[in-house]
Scaffold this motif. Structure first.
Motif: not given
Length: 485
Positions: A266-275, A277-282
């Motif tokens: 968005t114009m305010q920034g970015t949300e993203f998910e990544f992993s 060692n197979d553990k997911t983080y937001h």
């Protein structure tokens, strides 16, 4: 420091007029006045330092490092390569080989400045004292010094490292340019971690071929230089470099050790998910665009591999309003259109910025850009093609013409192009003013190439100039808006 102590571990070919004298300063500038100085006779692109040795002696040099003996009476150290010798001597003179800091080096065509500043900001927020050497300046803890080169020459570089060590820095972060690798500037620095953001067309005026350029970047990921490498394998050439490297490699990307799963911009920034060692983080950041998330993942991966707690890293990222000078800096006005100022000066850099803008709720994209003079000419037309493909209007103008004719640079950029979307306005200030004057509600004016630079280089002279100042004045006096940066 005694000359014997400086050269005791140096591989040299011969010595002339040897005396175990005191050396109090190192220099590559024959005009610099020094006391008991050692002068390095560098063979440069245009000049040979050997030809200025007598001037250096007159200004206080008592020892020369040379690639051929000269007809002078001072002590001379004959070596095969003065640049290699200068790196080793600088390390010895400033005793940086004893440093207890952790060294992090970031290389890549684009993204070095952003990634190094992210690393510095995150470490600082976690109460780790860190130094930074890069395009936008030198940080020693919280103290900001003016910029030198992306990667300074070894004398300056090791003096800065010494200053960081003396000021109790735990980390030394630096941008590592391809030129710095090729010219042996970082030979006597051993990195705890090095990162590769990407490799795209640039600097072919120096490297001549992409193969040479890629091989130069790849050479940093070798046990002689570093313990750990973090590589963005989404980038062209990067998977091959990762495969051939002889050090531990951590891969980041859409299918990697640190895997980017999703992004929402968005114009305010970015949300993203990544992993990992197979553990997911937001995670959430004020930075905009997937290319900036690649830079953020690089910083996350490096800090994680160096032992920083992942949850502490993510907490800081969420809480920090990152400001990267001249990198996707947004200026809004009351007319409800925006200007984005960015340093993008390669085809890939322009593509990244304009692609990020297109992900936002915008109407028209109006792009203003030029190309630097006396630099890689092969990318000029390609930059135009990229800008046209991702913009509704393109205004081609002047960047830093240096010693080239600005009109001829623009001729190179637009050669063979026929488009109603493109116009040329040579004067950069006028080009920006025109772009802002035609912008309507929800349009974005992308002003690319100079970023936070506060000058324009014309025929060897750096004249005061700022894209930010031009935009701000135009909004203030012509459009009666107000800036929010």
């Amino acid at each position: 420091m005694k000359l014997y102590d400086i050269i005791s571990n140096l591989k040299f070919v011969g010595i002339k007029n040897y005396r175990d004298i005191d050396i109090d300063a190192l220099t590559i500038n024959s005009e610099e006045r020094v006391s008991s100085g050692m002068y390095f006779c560098i063979k440069g692109m245009k000049h040979d330092g050997h030809n200025f040795a007598k001037q250096a002696i007159n200004n206080g040099a008592v020892c020369l490092v040379v690639e051929r003996f000269l007809d002078v009476d001072v002590t001379q150290i004959l070596v095969e390569n003065v640049r290699i010798a200068m790196s080793q001597i600088s390390s010895t003179f400033y005793e940086t080989y004893k440093s207890k800091m952790k060294f992090i080096g970031i290389t890549g065509t684009n993204g070095k400045t952003t990634t190094t500043l992210l690393l510095h900001n995150i470490l600082t927020a976690l109460n780790h004292k860190a130094g930074l050497i890069g395009t936008e300046g030198v940080y020693i803890g919280s103290l900001l010094l003016p910029p030198t080169l992306t990667t300074p020459d070894p004398i300056v570089l090791h003096k800065l490292i010494r200053d960081m060590e003396d000021n109790a820095c735990e980390y030394c972060i630096m941008e590592v340019s391809a030129h710095a690798i090729a010219l042996n500037k970082i030979d006597n620095i051993y990195f705890d971690a090095v990162g590769l953001t990407n490799i795209t067309k640039d600097h072919l005026d120096f490297f001549l071929t992409m193969e040479n350029y890629v091989n130069c970047k790849a050479s940093l990921f070798d046990y002689k230089h570093a313990k750990l490498g973090v590589i963005n394998v989404d980038a062209k050439y990067a998977p091959t470099i990762a495969k051939k490297s002889n050090i531990e490699i951590c891969k980041i990307g859409h299918d990697a050790d640190v895997k980017l799963i999703s992004t929402s911009v968005t114009m305010q920034g970015t949300e993203f998910e990544f992993s990992i060692n197979d553990k997911t983080y937001h995670a959430k950041t004020n930075l905009i665009g997937e290319y900036n998330i690649s830079n953020m993942l690089m910083a996350i991966a490096i800090l994680f591999k160096l032992g920083i707690n992942i949850y502490d890293i993510l907490r800081v990222i969420k809480q920090t309003e990152f400001v990267i000078p001249g990198r996707f800096n947004v200026i809004n006005c009351e007319n409800k259109f925006s200007a984005v100022i960015d340093y993008a000066h390669t085809p890939d850099g322009i593509k990244n910025v304009l692609t990020a803008i297109k992900q936002l709720p915008v109407n028209n994209i109006i792009t203003v850009f030029g190309c630097g003079g006396n630099r890689d000419k092969t990318k000029r037309r390609e930059m135009c093609d990229v800008a046209l493909s991702l913009s509704d209007y393109v205004i081609v103008t002047t960047d830093n013409p240096r010693n080239e004719n600005p009109e001829l640079i623009i001729d190179d950029i637009v050669r063979g192009v026929s488009s109603d979307k493109l116009i040329r306005i040579t004067d950069r200030k006028s080009a920006i003013e025109y772009a802002l004057s035609i912008a309507k509600e929800y349009d974005v004016v992308a002003i690319l190439g100079k970023g936070a630079e506060n000058y324009q280089e014309i025929k060897g002279v750096k004249f005061p100039y700022s894209d930010f100042e031009v935009v701000n004045n135009c909004i203030k006096f012509s459009l009666k808006g107000k800036m929010k940066a």
